[in-house]
Design a protein around this motif. Structure first.
Motif, PDB file in Angstrom:
ATOM      1  N   ARG A  98       0.879  -1.198  -0.021  1.00 18.88           N
ATOM      2  CA  ARG A  98      -0.031   0.116   0.064  1.00 18.88           C
ATOM      3  C   ARG A  98       0.852   1.243  -0.044  1.00 18.88           C
ATOM      4  N   ALA A  99       1.822   1.129   0.774  1.00 21.74           N
ATOM      5  CA  ALA A  99       2.899   2.523   1.054  1.00 21.74           C
ATOM      6  C   ALA A  99       3.578   2.559  -0.372  1.00 21.74           C
ATOM      7  N   ALA A 100       3.989   1.498  -1.155  1.00 20.52           N
ATOM      8  CA  ALA A 100       4.854   1.541  -2.080  1.00 20.52           C
ATOM      9  C   ALA A 100       3.710   2.039  -3.457  1.00 20.52           C
ATOM     10  N   TRP A 101       2.467   1.743  -3.355  1.00 23.55           N
ATOM     11  CA  TRP A 101       1.690   2.236  -4.345  1.00 23.55           C
ATOM     12  C   TRP A 101       1.326   3.668  -4.333  1.00 23.55           C
ATOM     13  N   LEU A 102       1.313   3.923  -3.060  1.00 25.63           N
ATOM     14  CA  LEU A 102       1.067   5.570  -2.781  1.00 25.63           C
ATOM     15  C   LEU A 102       2.425   6.189  -3.191  1.00 25.63           C
ATOM     16  N   ALA A 103       3.514   5.778  -3.027  1.00 22.41           N
ATOM     17  CA  ALA A 103       4.806   6.553  -3.363  1.00 22.41           C
ATOM     18  C   ALA A 103       4.735   6.762  -4.846  1.00 22.41           C
ATOM     19  N   GLN A 104       4.493   5.358  -5.687  1.00 23.76           N
ATOM     20  CA  GLN A 104       4.383   5.444  -6.968  1.00 23.76           C
ATOM     21  C   GLN A 104       3.673   6.425  -7.450  1.00 23.76           C
ATOM     22  N   GLU A 105       2.386   6.699  -6.785  1.00 26.16           N
ATOM     23  CA  GLU A 105       1.435   7.800  -7.357  1.00 26.16           C
ATOM     24  C   GLU A 105       2.146   9.035  -7.010  1.00 26.16           C
ATOM     25  N   LEU A 106       2.720   9.333  -6.036  1.00 30.23           N
ATOM     26  CA  LEU A 106       3.184  10.599  -5.794  1.00 30.23           C
ATOM     27  C   LEU A 106       4.684  10.802  -6.579  1.00 30.23           C
ATOM     28  N   LEU A 107       5.394  10.098  -6.645  1.00 34.70           N
ATOM     29  CA  LEU A 107       6.414  10.198  -7.512  1.00 34.70           C
ATOM     30  C   LEU A 107       6.032  10.336  -9.033  1.00 34.70           C
ATOM     31  N   THR A 108       5.269   9.937  -9.474  1.00 31.28           N
ATOM     32  CA  THR A 108       4.655  10.236 -10.761  1.00 31.28           C
ATOM     33  C   THR A 108       3.987  11.428 -11.144  1.00 31.28           C
ATOM     34  N   THR A 109       3.203  11.921 -10.074  1.00 32.86           N
ATOM     35  CA  THR A 109       2.471  12.976 -10.044  1.00 32.86           C
ATOM     36  C   THR A 109       3.647  14.218  -9.991  1.00 32.86           C
ATOM     37  N   PHE A 110       4.268  14.020  -9.058  1.00 32.14           N
ATOM     38  CA  PHE A 110       5.246  15.405  -8.476  1.00 32.14           C
ATOM     39  C   PHE A 110       6.698  14.966  -8.729  1.00 32.14           C
ATOM     40  N   GLU A 111       7.034  14.419 -10.123  1.00 38.69           N
ATOM     41  CA  GLU A 111       8.433  14.218 -10.285  1.00 38.69           C
ATOM     42  C   GLU A 111       9.467  15.133 -10.436  1.00 38.69           C
ATOM     43  N   ALA A 112       8.944  16.351 -10.861  1.00 34.92           N
ATOM     44  CA  ALA A 112       9.595  17.730 -10.747  1.00 34.92           C
ATOM     45  C   ALA A 112       9.918  18.394  -9.477  1.00 34.92           C
ATOM     46  N   GLU A 113       8.768  18.143  -8.559  1.00 35.33           N
ATOM     47  CA  GLU A 113       9.077  18.962  -7.510  1.00 35.33           C
ATOM     48  C   GLU A 113       9.508  18.321  -6.147  1.00 35.33           C
ATOM     49  N   PRO A 167      -5.560   7.722  -2.812  1.00 36.16           N
ATOM     50  CA  PRO A 167      -4.297   8.653  -3.422  1.00 36.16           C
ATOM     51  C   PRO A 167      -4.654   9.958  -3.954  1.00 36.16           C
ATOM     52  N   THR A 168      -5.808  10.361  -4.393  1.00 36.29           N
ATOM     53  CA  THR A 168      -6.340  11.545  -4.755  1.00 36.29           C
ATOM     54  C   THR A 168      -6.117  12.711  -3.385  1.00 36.29           C
ATOM     55  N   ALA A 169      -6.573  12.004  -2.430  1.00 36.85           N
ATOM     56  CA  ALA A 169      -6.701  12.984  -1.193  1.00 36.85           C
ATOM     57  C   ALA A 169      -5.320  13.167  -0.823  1.00 36.85           C
ATOM     58  N   VAL A 170      -4.450  12.453  -0.860  1.00 36.14           N
ATOM     59  CA  VAL A 170      -2.910  12.457  -0.458  1.00 36.14           C
ATOM     60  C   VAL A 170      -2.355  13.542  -1.442  1.00 36.14           C
ATOM     61  N   LYS A 171      -2.579  13.322  -2.914  1.00 32.49           N
ATOM     62  CA  LYS A 171      -2.090  14.109  -3.731  1.00 32.49           C
ATOM     63  C   LYS A 171      -2.445  15.624  -3.487  1.00 32.49           C
ATOM     64  N   ARG A 172      -3.621  15.882  -3.414  1.00 32.27           N
ATOM     65  CA  ARG A 172      -4.280  17.181  -2.898  1.00 32.27           C
ATOM     66  C   ARG A 172      -3.208  17.892  -1.679  1.00 32.27           C
ATOM     67  N   LEU A 173      -2.995  17.130  -0.771  1.00 32.79           N
ATOM     68  CA  LEU A 173      -2.526  17.705   0.344  1.00 32.79           C
ATOM     69  C   LEU A 173      -1.010  17.855   0.041  1.00 32.79           C
ATOM     70  N   VAL A 174      -0.307  17.006  -0.706  1.00 33.01           N
ATOM     71  CA  VAL A 174       1.016  17.082  -1.010  1.00 33.01           C
ATOM     72  C   VAL A 174       1.072  18.371  -2.052  1.00 33.01           C
ATOM     73  N   ARG A 175       0.143  18.449  -3.061  1.00 28.40           N
ATOM     74  CA  ARG A 175       0.323  19.523  -4.075  1.00 28.40           C
ATOM     75  C   ARG A 175       0.124  21.041  -3.324  1.00 28.40           C
ATOM     76  N   ASP A 176      -0.560  21.033  -2.422  1.00 29.44           N
ATOM     77  CA  ASP A 176      -0.629  22.222  -1.564  1.00 29.44           C
ATOM     78  C   ASP A 176       0.329  22.750  -0.844  1.00 29.44           C
ATOM     79  N   ARG A 177       1.330  21.749  -0.724  1.00 29.67           N
ATOM     80  CA  ARG A 177       2.502  22.271   0.139  1.00 29.67           C
ATOM     81  C   ARG A 177       3.713  22.218  -0.923  1.00 29.67           C
TER      82      ARG A 177
END
Length: 106
Positions: free
Chosen positions: A27-42, A76-86
């Motif tokens: 579960r953690a690895a899947w979430l990590a993959q989602e975040l790395l894919t979405t925020f690869e530049a940040e 994942p979408t909820a966490v992506k929004r929170l990460v994006r906000d930061r």
């Protein structure tokens, strides 16, 4: 000697602490993959931290943005929004933002 303080404009660090007793690594690895894919530049770094006792916590630059004990299992979408906000305030997440808008309209 290198300073641990990031320079202005430097990328961010995300940490996902997960429970090894609960076998939440996938579960953690899947979430990590989602975040790395979405925020690869940040992001400069994304760390998976083994823990115990039912922990599943997401931190951005040391700040807790999601804690399973308080907020339940994250979508994942909820966490992506929170990460994006930061890490990229004002940036659109495409379909993830549209899904959120539709939910609020109901």
């Amino acid at each position: 000697m290198n300073s641990p303080t990031p320079s202005p404009g430097a990328g961010h660090r995300v940490q996902i602490e997960y429970c090894t007793q609960c076998r939440w690594l996938p579960r953690a690895a899947w979430l990590a993959q989602e975040l790395l894919t979405t925020f690869e530049a940040e992001l400069d770094e994304l760390a998976l931290k083994p823990g115990t006792g039912g922990v599943l916590v997401v931190r951005v630059d040391g700040e807790v943005v999601w804690d399973r004990r308080k907020q339940g299992f994250p979508e994942p979408t909820a966490v992506k929004r929170l990460v994006r906000d930061r890490v990229a305030p004002g940036r659109t997440l495409g379909h993830s933002d549209r899904a959120d808008t539709a939910e609020k309209a109901e």
